[in-house]
Design an enzyme around this catalytic site. Sequence first.
Site, short mmCIF file in Angstrom:
data_model
loop_
_atom_site.label_atom_id
_atom_site.label_comp_id
_atom_site.label_asym_id
_atom_site.label_seq_id
_atom_site.Cartn_x
_atom_site.Cartn_y
_atom_site.Cartn_z
N ASP A 9 50.52 95.39 109.98
CA ASP A 9 51.22 94.24 109.43
C ASP A 9 50.68 93.02 110.19
OD1 ASP A 9 53.30 92.67 108.15
OD2 ASP A 9 54.32 92.72 110.08
N LEU A 10 50.87 91.85 109.65
CA LEU A 10 50.32 90.64 110.30
C LEU A 10 51.39 89.87 111.09
CD1 LEU A 10 47.97 88.56 110.60
CD2 LEU A 10 48.78 87.53 108.47
N ASP A 11 52.34 89.28 110.34
CA ASP A 11 53.35 88.42 110.95
C ASP A 11 54.24 89.21 111.91
OD1 ASP A 11 52.64 86.10 109.41
OD2 ASP A 11 53.67 86.96 107.70
N THR A 17 53.69 84.50 114.01
CA THR A 17 54.09 83.63 112.90
C THR A 17 55.55 83.85 112.47
OG1 THR A 17 53.00 85.29 111.60
CG2 THR A 17 51.87 83.18 111.82
N LYS A 45 62.23 89.61 107.51
CA LYS A 45 60.92 90.06 107.97
C LYS A 45 60.34 91.10 107.01
CE LYS A 45 61.51 89.01 112.84
NZ LYS A 45 61.60 89.53 114.21
N SER A 114 50.06 93.35 104.61
CA SER A 114 51.01 92.25 104.82
C SER A 114 51.57 91.75 103.49
CB SER A 114 50.27 91.10 105.51
OG SER A 114 51.05 89.92 105.49
N ALA A 115 52.81 91.25 103.54
CA ALA A 115 53.42 90.66 102.34
C ALA A 115 52.97 89.21 102.15
CB ALA A 115 54.94 90.70 102.48
N LYS A 145 57.58 95.24 100.44
CA LYS A 145 58.19 96.22 101.35
C LYS A 145 59.72 96.10 101.20
CE LYS A 145 54.48 95.23 104.63
NZ LYS A 145 54.10 94.53 105.87
N GLU A 169 54.16 97.95 112.58
CA GLU A 169 55.12 97.08 111.88
C GLU A 169 56.21 96.53 112.80
OE1 GLU A 169 56.44 95.54 109.46
OE2 GLU A 169 55.12 96.00 107.80
N ASP A 170 56.62 95.30 112.56
CA ASP A 170 57.74 94.73 113.33
C ASP A 170 59.01 94.65 112.48
OD1 ASP A 170 56.74 92.62 111.66
OD2 ASP A 170 57.90 91.19 112.86
C1 BG6 Z 1 55.73 88.67 105.74
C2 BG6 Z 1 56.79 88.02 106.59
O1 BG6 Z 1 54.68 89.08 106.53
O2 BG6 Z 1 55.26 87.77 104.76
C3 BG6 Z 1 57.91 87.49 105.71
O3 BG6 Z 1 57.33 88.97 107.50
C4 BG6 Z 1 57.32 86.53 104.67
O4 BG6 Z 1 58.86 86.82 106.53
C5 BG6 Z 1 56.25 87.25 103.87
O5 BG6 Z 1 58.34 86.07 103.80
C6 BG6 Z 1 55.58 86.34 102.84
O6 BG6 Z 1 54.82 85.37 103.50
P1 BG6 Z 1 54.19 84.08 102.85
O7 BG6 Z 1 53.26 83.57 103.92
O8 BG6 Z 1 53.43 84.54 101.64
O9 BG6 Z 1 55.30 83.16 102.50
MG MG Z 2 55.92 91.45 110.14
#
Ligand code: BG6
Ligand code: MG
Length: 218
Positions: A9-11, A17, A45, A114-115, A145, A169-170
């Site tokens: 996962d990224l964020d 972030t 998240k 990542s989402a 997710k 994953e966090d």
């Molecule tokens: C996920 C975050 O990685 O990405 C979420 O944990 C976030 O909090 C989601 O809503 C979507 O991100 P973005 O950058 O497309 O708004």
């Molecule tokens: Mg995350």
Amino acid sequence: MKIKACLFDLDGVLVDTAVYHFKAWKKLANTLGFDFTEEQNEQLKGISRIESLNKILDWGKQQKTEEEKISLATQKNDWYVAMINQMTPAEVLNGTVDFLSKVKNAGYLIGLGSASKNSAMILDRTNLTHFFDVIVDGNVVSKSKPDPEVFLKGAELLRVLPQEALVFEDAIAGIEAANRAGMKSVGIGHAEILTEATLVVADLSKLSIAHLHQMDEL
Ligand code: BG6
Ligand code: MG
């Protein structure tokens, strides 16, 4: 079964972030006249931008039209992008570069799961793009997710079985997605929050290749 691929996962796992997402959503809620807690923020998240907005509007007991929702989500993203635009490689989380280098040198495939629709910009600003064999993000998946789509797609593109992939994953929703995909997972954060993860560590600096070998045996 032997682990062949690591899906990150990224964020909140590779980069910090998650705090920028929180700040931008909080600012949006405040402009609408309410607030939400850090505990509620845990639920945001890992889920998509529009699903996050829907939850926040529920918390604030606000009803908006689809058009208004798009404009609110765009406003939040503009604030968020302004923050991540200033990111530097110094903002990767503790242990990220070292662990990704070790994983790559040990011959594992590396994927992003990542989402976020902003993943390309974040990876670019922080010099992490070159580590990834495949990037699966919010621009390519349709189900957020805890649906397992993002990780199943990553495994498929890397040509490994779900059981051969390990997820980092966090988010509670992200660990659930890994479990539903039939993958083992390393939770990044607190064991009392990420109760369904195979293993939980505070950050990537706590991990070594030996941990990946241990996963082969489970
Ligand atoms: C996920 C975050 O990685 O990405 C979420 O944990 C976030 O909090 C989601 O809503 C979507 O991100 P973005 O950058 O497309 O708004
Ligand atoms: Mg995350």
